[in-house]
Design an enzyme around this catalytic site. Structure first.
Site, PDB file in Angstrom:
ATOM      1  N   CYS A   6       0.826  -1.217   0.000  1.00  0.00           N
ATOM      2  CA  CYS A   6       0.000   0.000   0.000  1.00  0.00           C
ATOM      3  C   CYS A   6       0.856   1.261   0.000  1.00  0.00           C
ATOM      4  O   CYS A   6       0.671   2.151  -0.827  1.00  0.00           O
ATOM      5  CB  CYS A   6      -0.925  -0.014   1.216  1.00  0.00           C
ATOM      6  SG  CYS A   6      -1.874   1.492   1.373  1.00  0.00           S
ATOM      7  N   CYS A  61      -1.287   1.556  -3.358  1.00  0.00           N
ATOM      8  CA  CYS A  61      -2.316   2.602  -3.213  1.00  0.00           C
ATOM      9  C   CYS A  61      -1.757   4.019  -3.120  1.00  0.00           C
ATOM     10  O   CYS A  61      -2.234   4.924  -3.814  1.00  0.00           O
ATOM     11  CB  CYS A  61      -3.124   2.372  -1.942  1.00  0.00           C
ATOM     12  SG  CYS A  61      -3.429   0.661  -1.536  1.00  0.00           S
ATOM     13  N   LYS A  65       0.424   5.238  -6.147  1.00  0.00           N
ATOM     14  CA  LYS A  65      -0.528   5.242  -7.278  1.00  0.00           C
ATOM     15  C   LYS A  65      -1.419   6.473  -7.210  1.00  0.00           C
ATOM     16  O   LYS A  65      -1.626   7.174  -8.191  1.00  0.00           O
ATOM     17  CB  LYS A  65      -1.349   3.955  -7.231  1.00  0.00           C
ATOM     18  CG  LYS A  65      -2.390   3.745  -8.297  1.00  0.00           C
ATOM     19  CD  LYS A  65      -3.732   4.342  -7.993  1.00  0.00           C
ATOM     20  CE  LYS A  65      -4.377   3.997  -6.711  1.00  0.00           C
ATOM     21  NZ  LYS A  65      -4.898   2.655  -6.573  1.00  0.00           N
ATOM     22  N   TYR A  80      -8.408  -3.481 -11.957  1.00  0.00           N
ATOM     23  CA  TYR A  80      -8.130  -2.229 -11.242  1.00  0.00           C
ATOM     24  C   TYR A  80      -6.844  -1.568 -11.747  1.00  0.00           C
ATOM     25  O   TYR A  80      -6.834  -0.399 -12.104  1.00  0.00           O
ATOM     26  CB  TYR A  80      -7.887  -2.513  -9.757  1.00  0.00           C
ATOM     27  CG  TYR A  80      -9.075  -2.747  -8.879  1.00  0.00           C
ATOM     28  CD1 TYR A  80      -9.522  -1.760  -8.017  1.00  0.00           C
ATOM     29  CD2 TYR A  80      -9.714  -3.974  -8.847  1.00  0.00           C
ATOM     30  CE1 TYR A  80     -10.580  -1.978  -7.150  1.00  0.00           C
ATOM     31  CE2 TYR A  80     -10.782  -4.204  -7.988  1.00  0.00           C
ATOM     32  CZ  TYR A  80     -11.205  -3.206  -7.140  1.00  0.00           C
ATOM     33  OH  TYR A  80     -12.253  -3.433  -6.293  1.00  0.00           O
ATOM     34  N   GLU A 102      -6.388   1.930 -13.902  1.00  0.00           N
ATOM     35  CA  GLU A 102      -5.820   3.056 -13.154  1.00  0.00           C
ATOM     36  C   GLU A 102      -4.553   3.578 -13.849  1.00  0.00           C
ATOM     37  O   GLU A 102      -4.388   4.785 -14.043  1.00  0.00           O
ATOM     38  CB  GLU A 102      -5.511   2.627 -11.714  1.00  0.00           C
ATOM     39  CG  GLU A 102      -6.781   2.411 -10.896  1.00  0.00           C
ATOM     40  CD  GLU A 102      -6.531   1.991  -9.461  1.00  0.00           C
ATOM     41  OE1 GLU A 102      -5.385   1.608  -9.133  1.00  0.00           O
ATOM     42  OE2 GLU A 102      -7.483   2.046  -8.656  1.00  0.00           O
ATOM     43  N   HIS A 143     -27.438  20.914  -2.382  1.00  0.00           N
ATOM     44  CA  HIS A 143     -27.497  21.473  -3.729  1.00  0.00           C
ATOM     45  C   HIS A 143     -26.545  22.657  -3.867  1.00  0.00           C
ATOM     46  O   HIS A 143     -26.413  23.434  -2.929  1.00  0.00           O
ATOM     47  CB  HIS A 143     -28.933  21.934  -3.992  1.00  0.00           C
ATOM     48  CG  HIS A 143     -29.144  22.431  -5.385  1.00  0.00           C
ATOM     49  ND1 HIS A 143     -29.176  21.591  -6.478  1.00  0.00           N
ATOM     50  CD2 HIS A 143     -29.322  23.689  -5.851  1.00  0.00           C
ATOM     51  CE1 HIS A 143     -29.376  22.309  -7.571  1.00  0.00           C
ATOM     52  NE2 HIS A 143     -29.459  23.588  -7.220  1.00  0.00           N
ATOM     53  N   GLU A 195     -26.324  14.772  -4.885  1.00  0.00           N
ATOM     54  CA  GLU A 195     -27.754  14.924  -4.598  1.00  0.00           C
ATOM     55  C   GLU A 195     -28.588  13.973  -5.460  1.00  0.00           C
ATOM     56  O   GLU A 195     -29.694  13.596  -5.096  1.00  0.00           O
ATOM     57  CB  GLU A 195     -28.213  16.373  -4.764  1.00  0.00           C
ATOM     58  CG  GLU A 195     -28.149  16.923  -6.162  1.00  0.00           C
ATOM     59  CD  GLU A 195     -28.539  18.413  -6.212  1.00  0.00           C
ATOM     60  OE1 GLU A 195     -29.656  18.745  -5.822  1.00  0.00           O
ATOM     61  OE2 GLU A 195     -27.704  19.233  -6.646  1.00  0.00           O
TER      62      GLU A 195
HETATM   63  P1  NDP Z   1      -7.450  -7.826 -11.246  1.00  0.00           P
HETATM   64  O1  NDP Z   1      -7.739  -9.197 -10.793  1.00  0.00           O
HETATM   65  O2  NDP Z   1      -8.338  -6.713 -10.861  1.00  0.00           O
HETATM   66  O3  NDP Z   1      -7.354  -7.827 -12.840  1.00  0.00           O
HETATM   67  C1  NDP Z   1      -6.506  -8.703 -13.524  1.00  0.00           C
HETATM   68  C2  NDP Z   1      -6.769  -8.528 -14.999  1.00  0.00           C
HETATM   69  O4  NDP Z   1      -5.836  -9.298 -15.727  1.00  0.00           O
HETATM   70  C3  NDP Z   1      -8.151  -8.989 -15.402  1.00  0.00           C
HETATM   71  O5  NDP Z   1      -8.656  -8.098 -16.348  1.00  0.00           O
HETATM   72  C4  NDP Z   1      -7.865 -10.362 -16.012  1.00  0.00           C
HETATM   73  O6  NDP Z   1      -8.762 -10.747 -16.998  1.00  0.00           O
HETATM   74  C5  NDP Z   1      -6.525 -10.122 -16.646  1.00  0.00           C
HETATM   75  N1  NDP Z   1      -5.765 -11.347 -16.829  1.00  0.00           N
HETATM   76  C6  NDP Z   1      -5.542 -12.320 -15.928  1.00  0.00           C
HETATM   77  N2  NDP Z   1      -4.794 -13.301 -16.457  1.00  0.00           N
HETATM   78  C7  NDP Z   1      -4.525 -12.919 -17.731  1.00  0.00           C
HETATM   79  C8  NDP Z   1      -3.801 -13.507 -18.788  1.00  0.00           C
HETATM   80  N3  NDP Z   1      -3.192 -14.685 -18.655  1.00  0.00           N
HETATM   81  N4  NDP Z   1      -3.753 -12.859 -19.957  1.00  0.00           N
HETATM   82  C9  NDP Z   1      -4.372 -11.679 -20.122  1.00  0.00           C
HETATM   83  N5  NDP Z   1      -5.066 -11.066 -19.147  1.00  0.00           N
HETATM   84  C10 NDP Z   1      -5.142 -11.685 -17.968  1.00  0.00           C
HETATM   85  O7  NDP Z   1      -5.946  -7.584 -10.823  1.00  0.00           O
HETATM   86  P2  NDP Z   1      -5.085  -6.274 -10.679  1.00  0.00           P
HETATM   87  O8  NDP Z   1      -3.697  -6.738 -10.913  1.00  0.00           O
HETATM   88  O9  NDP Z   1      -5.612  -5.152 -11.487  1.00  0.00           O
HETATM   89  O10 NDP Z   1      -5.286  -5.911  -9.157  1.00  0.00           O
HETATM   90  C11 NDP Z   1      -5.098  -6.904  -8.152  1.00  0.00           C
HETATM   91  C12 NDP Z   1      -5.952  -6.645  -6.964  1.00  0.00           C
HETATM   92  O11 NDP Z   1      -5.392  -5.584  -6.225  1.00  0.00           O
HETATM   93  C13 NDP Z   1      -7.365  -6.178  -7.288  1.00  0.00           C
HETATM   94  O12 NDP Z   1      -8.241  -7.230  -7.523  1.00  0.00           O
HETATM   95  C14 NDP Z   1      -7.730  -5.410  -6.061  1.00  0.00           C
HETATM   96  O13 NDP Z   1      -8.195  -6.296  -5.082  1.00  0.00           O
HETATM   97  C15 NDP Z   1      -6.400  -4.815  -5.639  1.00  0.00           C
HETATM   98  N6  NDP Z   1      -6.282  -3.427  -6.095  1.00  0.00           N
HETATM   99  C16 NDP Z   1      -7.153  -2.492  -5.603  1.00  0.00           C
HETATM  100  C17 NDP Z   1      -7.068  -1.190  -6.012  1.00  0.00           C
HETATM  101  C18 NDP Z   1      -8.036  -0.197  -5.472  1.00  0.00           C
HETATM  102  O14 NDP Z   1      -8.663  -0.472  -4.468  1.00  0.00           O
HETATM  103  N7  NDP Z   1      -8.212   0.950  -6.123  1.00  0.00           N
HETATM  104  C19 NDP Z   1      -6.063  -0.735  -6.959  1.00  0.00           C
HETATM  105  C20 NDP Z   1      -5.206  -1.797  -7.425  1.00  0.00           C
HETATM  106  C21 NDP Z   1      -5.324  -3.082  -6.999  1.00  0.00           C
HETATM  107  P3  NDP Z   1     -10.162 -11.465 -16.640  1.00  0.00           P
HETATM  108  O15 NDP Z   1     -11.034 -10.403 -16.080  1.00  0.00           O
HETATM  109  O16 NDP Z   1     -10.616 -11.948 -17.973  1.00  0.00           O
HETATM  110  O17 NDP Z   1      -9.845 -12.550 -15.691  1.00  0.00           O
END
Ligand code: NDP
Length: 466
Positions: A43, A48, A51, A185, A189, A444, A449
């Site tokens: 984090c 977080c 970022k 995510y 982002e 407002h 709202e």
């Molecule tokens: P996510 O699980 O959110 O997303 C992973 C992405 O990668 C998905 O779109 C997935 O596709 C894709 N993917 C997975 N495997 C492959 C592959 N072999 N080839 C191509 N694409 C693939 O993971 P993130 O890394 O973005 O984030 C991890 C976690 O960290 C989040 O789930 C969240 O819990 C946390 N996080 C929270 C944030 C916040 O609160 N703002 C910010 C950043 C992270 P598919 O959907 O098809 O599986």
């Protein structure tokens, strides 16, 4: 009872580990915490916090565009990446220092080094003993809070040319072009961050739309909005190779598409950080997804070992890890058994515009609540953009269980959505009804709202586009 060096040994000084260590030491126990990198964890050091600084730096370009609509002019506005990196790193170091100081004030022993379990009560800190030997420490109880780390497809030819979010925080210079793989995510982002900083940004996702698991209206609305901000979104595309060429990195996809770029970033998920921890020697088992298996009190399959945070892959968010750590402390050290309630945890995606979500998507509500669902949905142009000619729209959606009239899901895409959703989450967690939302007088003129003034249940013809 055996005489241990510590009452509690925590592995990993991120959000969850630090909270548990401090509370327990403040309660009079002998506590140590081991960290192999910098104190603060994902984090603070590589997630977080940095970022959000990058998002804020990037959003300035949009603010300048809006400002021009209001009559401001800026001669020579420019962004200097190295200056930003330096300032960001100073702030991250300051925050990490506060974590270190707070551990010290609580009386926690901070041990720098990689900790590995030797058995259920013994930890080795590699190479930190006398003459480079391992330092051996014993503890009555152990808490594993080692977090997660980026996952990339190791078998993809050319993956060594790709970076992850970890390197994105320290790029020596801003590229002219970046390609981001993934639709979760981190992908959306960072796409927003780089596009806002003037980098030609392409987001490539294998599925039919970004942010799988989110409400479908949120997904389609956000995809449209980020395209308006100049991000090229390419869907249904899976990498087959990445090749270095004389002019950049050539990405080839299963459907025959080719895209050349300067930097490729994989944001394809994160995995629990369990490798080489010696879990088997302590009787700590993994679940089917490779995370540490825990019960509702965060206890592992070993009687004296607990685990909290991303390493358990429940809801991978900082505030959740902290709550799990507090529940662990209350349960184990204060004779007050507590399970953290993982229902109705709000979250935000710091895309541009950002997303705020709490509760069920329309699809989830229809699948799980087994009755009629009412949907209230509004799309409108925020007042702030009235002078700018911007085509950006806010989306707000309430999902209501018709039988109980409870608002079971709130979905917002638009400026300040993360701030709004924090407050909306109180009402959803409290189980308030749509009538109770409506009885709350509006503030407002605000965007929020709309949340207490949505009157018409959604039918395709009633969706208002302002
Ligand atoms: P996510 O699980 O959110 O997303 C992973 C992405 O990668 C998905 O779109 C997935 O596709 C894709 N993917 C997975 N495997 C492959 C592959 N072999 N080839 C191509 N694409 C693939 O993971 P993130 O890394 O973005 O984030 C991890 C976690 O960290 C989040 O789930 C969240 O819990 C946390 N996080 C929270 C944030 C916040 O609160 N703002 C910010 C950043 C992270 P598919 O959907 O098809 O599986």
């Amino acid at each position: 009872m055996a005489d241990y060096d510590y009452d509690l040994f925590v592995i990993g000084a991120g959000s969850g580990g630090v909270r548990a260590a401090r509370l327990t030491a403040l309660g009079g126990k002998r506590v140590a915490i081991a960290e192999e990198h910098r104190v603060g964890g994902t984090c603070v050091i590589r997630g977080c916090v940095p970022k959000k600084f990058m998002v804020m730096a990037s959003e300035v370009s949009h603010a300048l565009e809006i400002a021009e609509g209001y009559g401001w002019s800026f001669d020579n506005a420019r962004f200097d990446w190295p200056t930003f990196l330096e300032t960001k790193d100073v702030e991250i170091a300051r925050l990490s220092g506060i974590y270190v100081a707070n551990l010290g004030k609580a009386g926690v022993d901070l041990i720098h080094g990689r900790a590995v379990l030797r058995d259920a009560h013994t930890v080795a800190i590699l190479g930190k003993g006398e003459d480079g030997a391992d330092r051996i420490v014993t503890a009555e109880r152990i808490l594993i809070a080692t977090g997660g780390r980026p996952w990339t497809p190791a078998d993809l030819p050319g993956i060594e040319h790709a970076i992850t979010s970890e390197e994105a925080f320290h790029l020596p210079e801003l590229p002219k072009r970046i390609l981001i793989a993934g639709g979760g995510y981190i992908a959306v982002e960072f796409a927003g961050i780089f596009a806002g900083l003037g980098v030609e940004t392409t987001l490539v996702y294998r599925g039919p739309n970004i942010l799988r698991g989110f409400d479908d209206d949120v997904r389609s609305h956000l995809a449209g909005e980020i395209e308006k901000r100049g991000i090229r979104v390419v869907l249904g595309c899976q990498h087959t190779t990445i090749e270095k060429t004389a002019t950049g990195l050539l990405n080839t996809f299963g459907n025959g598409h080719e895209i050349e770029t300067d930097v490729v970033m994989f944001a394809t998920g994160r995995e629990p950080h369990v490798k080489g921890l010696g879990l088997e020697s302590a009787g700590v088992e993994l679940n089917d997804s490779g995370a540490i298996r825990v019960d509702e009190f965060s206890k592992t399959t070993a009687d004296n070992i607990w685990a909290v945070g991303d390493v358990t892959d429940r809801i991978n968010l900082t505030p959740v890890a902290i709550r799990e750590a507090v529940a662990f402390h209350e349960t184990v050290y204060r004779d007050n058994p507590q399970r953290f309630d993982h229902e109705h945890v709000a979250s935000a995606v710091f895309s541009q515009p950002p997303v705020g979500v709490v509760g069920l998507s329309e699809y989830e509500a229809r699948q799980t609540l087994g009755g009629e669902i009412d949907v209230y949905l509004a799309r409108f142009r925020p007042m702030k953009y009235a002078f700018t000619g911007s085509e950006e729209r806010v989306l707000m959606k309430l999902v209501v269980e018709a039988r109980t009239e409870k608002v079971v899901g709130v979905h917002i895409v638009g400026p300040e959505a993360p701030e709004m959703i924090q407050l909306a989450a109180i009402a959803v967690k409290a189980g308030l009804t749509k009538a109770q939302w409506d009885a709350t007088c509006a503030v407002h003129p605000t965007m929020a709202e709309e949340l207490v003034t949505m009157k018409d249940k959604q039918t395709p013809a009633s969706v208002a586009v302002g």
